[in-house]
Scaffold this motif. Structure first.
Motif, PDB file in Angstrom:
ATOM      1  N   UNK A  48       0.841  -1.197   0.000  1.00 47.57           N
ATOM      2  CA  UNK A  48       0.000   0.000   0.000  1.00 47.57           C
ATOM      3  C   UNK A  48       0.870   1.237   0.000  1.00 47.57           C
ATOM      4  N   UNK A  49       0.417   2.276  -0.683  1.00 46.01           N
ATOM      5  CA  UNK A  49       1.157   3.528  -0.729  1.00 46.01           C
ATOM      6  C   UNK A  49       1.464   4.015   0.686  1.00 46.01           C
ATOM      7  N   UNK A  50       2.730   4.340   0.922  1.00 48.34           N
ATOM      8  CA  UNK A  50       3.142   4.837   2.225  1.00 48.34           C
ATOM      9  C   UNK A  50       3.662   3.782   3.171  1.00 48.34           C
ATOM     10  N   UNK A  51       3.536   2.499   2.806  1.00 51.88           N
ATOM     11  CA  UNK A  51       4.066   1.434   3.666  1.00 51.88           C
ATOM     12  C   UNK A  51       5.582   1.565   3.792  1.00 51.88           C
ATOM     13  N   UNK A  52       6.134   1.362   4.991  1.00 48.28           N
ATOM     14  CA  UNK A  52       7.593   1.361   5.126  1.00 48.28           C
ATOM     15  C   UNK A  52       8.190   0.168   4.398  1.00 48.28           C
ATOM     16  N   UNK A  53       9.395   0.352   3.868  1.00 51.17           N
ATOM     17  CA  UNK A  53      10.071  -0.706   3.119  1.00 51.17           C
ATOM     18  C   UNK A  53      11.370  -1.055   3.832  1.00 51.17           C
ATOM     19  N   UNK A  54      11.767  -2.341   3.819  1.00 50.75           N
ATOM     20  CA  UNK A  54      12.973  -2.743   4.547  1.00 50.75           C
ATOM     21  C   UNK A  54      14.212  -1.956   4.117  1.00 50.75           C
ATOM     22  N   UNK A  55      15.124  -1.773   5.053  1.00 46.70           N
ATOM     23  CA  UNK A  55      16.358  -1.043   4.797  1.00 46.70           C
ATOM     24  C   UNK A  55      17.339  -1.896   3.986  1.00 46.70           C
ATOM     25  N   UNK A  56      18.370  -1.254   3.462  1.00 46.75           N
ATOM     26  CA  UNK A  56      19.410  -1.974   2.719  1.00 46.75           C
ATOM     27  C   UNK A  56      20.037  -3.097   3.548  1.00 46.75           C
ATOM     28  N   UNK A  57      20.446  -2.836   4.800  1.00 48.86           N
ATOM     29  CA  UNK A  57      21.048  -3.932   5.589  1.00 48.86           C
ATOM     30  C   UNK A  57      20.094  -5.104   5.787  1.00 48.86           C
ATOM     31  N   UNK A  58      18.809  -4.789   6.003  1.00 49.79           N
ATOM     32  CA  UNK A  58      17.842  -5.863   6.222  1.00 49.79           C
ATOM     33  C   UNK A  58      17.652  -6.692   4.956  1.00 49.79           C
ATOM     34  N   UNK A  59      17.573  -6.015   3.805  1.00 49.21           N
ATOM     35  CA  UNK A  59      17.410  -6.743   2.545  1.00 49.21           C
ATOM     36  C   UNK A  59      18.666  -7.546   2.210  1.00 49.21           C
ATOM     37  N   UNK A  60      19.833  -6.987   2.507  1.00 51.59           N
ATOM     38  CA  UNK A  60      21.082  -7.705   2.253  1.00 51.59           C
ATOM     39  C   UNK A  60      21.129  -8.997   3.064  1.00 51.59           C
ATOM     40  N   UNK A  61      20.669  -8.913   4.318  1.00 53.74           N
ATOM     41  CA  UNK A  61      20.650 -10.116   5.153  1.00 53.74           C
ATOM     42  C   UNK A  61      19.609 -11.108   4.650  1.00 53.74           C
ATOM     43  N   UNK A  62      18.451 -10.611   4.200  1.00 47.59           N
ATOM     44  CA  UNK A  62      17.380 -11.475   3.711  1.00 47.59           C
ATOM     45  C   UNK A  62      17.804 -12.271   2.482  1.00 47.59           C
ATOM     46  N   UNK A  63      18.493 -11.612   1.542  1.00 51.08           N
ATOM     47  CA  UNK A  63      18.871 -12.275   0.291  1.00 51.08           C
ATOM     48  C   UNK A  63      20.283 -12.858   0.330  1.00 51.08           C
ATOM     49  N   UNK A  64      21.010 -12.603   1.418  1.00 47.96           N
ATOM     50  CA  UNK A  64      22.360 -13.133   1.535  1.00 47.96           C
ATOM     51  C   UNK A  64      23.325 -12.539   0.529  1.00 47.96           C
ATOM     52  N   UNK A  65      23.200 -11.219   0.287  1.00 50.69           N
ATOM     53  CA  UNK A  65      24.063 -10.537  -0.682  1.00 50.69           C
ATOM     54  C   UNK A  65      24.650  -9.289  -0.028  1.00 50.69           C
ATOM     55  N   UNK A  66      25.519  -8.621  -0.761  1.00 52.94           N
ATOM     56  CA  UNK A  66      26.125  -7.392  -0.251  1.00 52.94           C
ATOM     57  C   UNK A  66      25.148  -6.227  -0.362  1.00 52.94           C
ATOM     58  N   UNK A  67      25.411  -5.163   0.396  1.00 55.69           N
ATOM     59  CA  UNK A  67      24.571  -3.973   0.310  1.00 55.69           C
ATOM     60  C   UNK A  67      24.685  -3.337  -1.073  1.00 55.69           C
ATOM     61  N   UNK A  68      25.839  -3.471  -1.720  1.00 56.59           N
ATOM     62  CA  UNK A  68      26.009  -2.914  -3.057  1.00 56.59           C
ATOM     63  C   UNK A  68      25.048  -3.575  -4.046  1.00 56.59           C
TER      64      UNK A  68
END
Length: 242
Positions: free
Chosen positions: A23-43
């Protein structure tokens, strides 16, 4: 044999599916959180997010985080619809943050719009400058001016109310208007809007007359381009060739 799809593109596709259900305005996960989720670098995550931000699906607000953004609701240019009423029609809560309000000397442009027969040097106006918000999202910086005789507007609710409704309570009904559309970057307005100074802005300069045809309002509104849209309906001119 086709080259394998880059990892960041595969992550971007997954995030696009996630955004489609948000939904419009929903918060989205941060770079560090997404990096941990996908097992990749922040870059790698940053490369995946770049396309989402470019397409206006995701917005980073300094100091607050990233938020889901749906397509901006378009206001038909040919319809006299206030920001307040448009917010309500879109299911949003209209709010304002007052920057300045009071009676002051008119600029030459304001004097020409509101006092077309009065000397410029004698003109004063009621000026109300506000940041306009949909819910908590800053959408525009608005500089509205009215004839000085309408100083009763300064006692209206300038934060959660509608100036057009306040005008109607005074027996004056916004009836006819004209707009000129231009563009600029956010510049000095950037801190108030929570955007970068180079962010594109849609600028609408409009003049409105009351039910008697008398000048009532002259307003310059600068909208964050990816948060607001104007819909223009037109006919196609055709000229016969020689």
């Amino acid at each position: 044999m086709a080259a394998p799809q880059p990892l960041y593109e595969r992550i971007e596709k997954q995030l696009r599916r996630r955004l489609a259900a948000a939904t419009d305005g929903d918060p989205f996960p941060s770079e560090p959180r997404l990096a941990a989720e996908f097992g990749v670098s922040r870059m790698t995550v940053r490369a995946a997010l770049a396309g989402l931000e470019r397409d206006g699906l995701l917005e980073r607000v300094p100091g607050r985080g990233s938020f889901v953004r749906k397509a901006a609701a378009a206001r038909p240019v040919g319809t006299l619809l206030s920001f307040y009423d448009q917010a309500l029609a879109a299911g949003r809560t209209p709010r304002s943050r007052v920057l300045r309000a009071g009676v002051r000397p008119a600029s030459p442009q304001e004097a020409a719009a509101l006092y077309p027969t009065a000397p410029v040097q004698d003109a004063t106006v009621v000026g109300v400058s506000r940041v306009r918000l949909f819910d908590d999202l800053p959408v525009a910086v608005e500089h509205a001016t009215f004839p000085a005789s309408l100083d009763a507007l300064l006692t209206a609710d300038l934060e959660t109310g509608s100036l057009h409704n306040a005008l109607r309570r005074l027996g004056l009904h916004p009836t006819l208007g004209s707009s000129v559309l231009t563009a600029r970057t956010a510049g000095d307005d950037a801190p108030e809007l929570g955007v970068d100074a180079a962010t594109p802005m849609l600028v609408e300069m409009r003049s409105i007359a009351d039910q008697h045809g008398a000048p009532l309002e002259h307003t310059v509104s600068s909208y964050v381009a990816h948060r607001y849209a104007l819909q223009v309906d037109f006919s196609v001119a055709h000229r016969e060739g020689p």
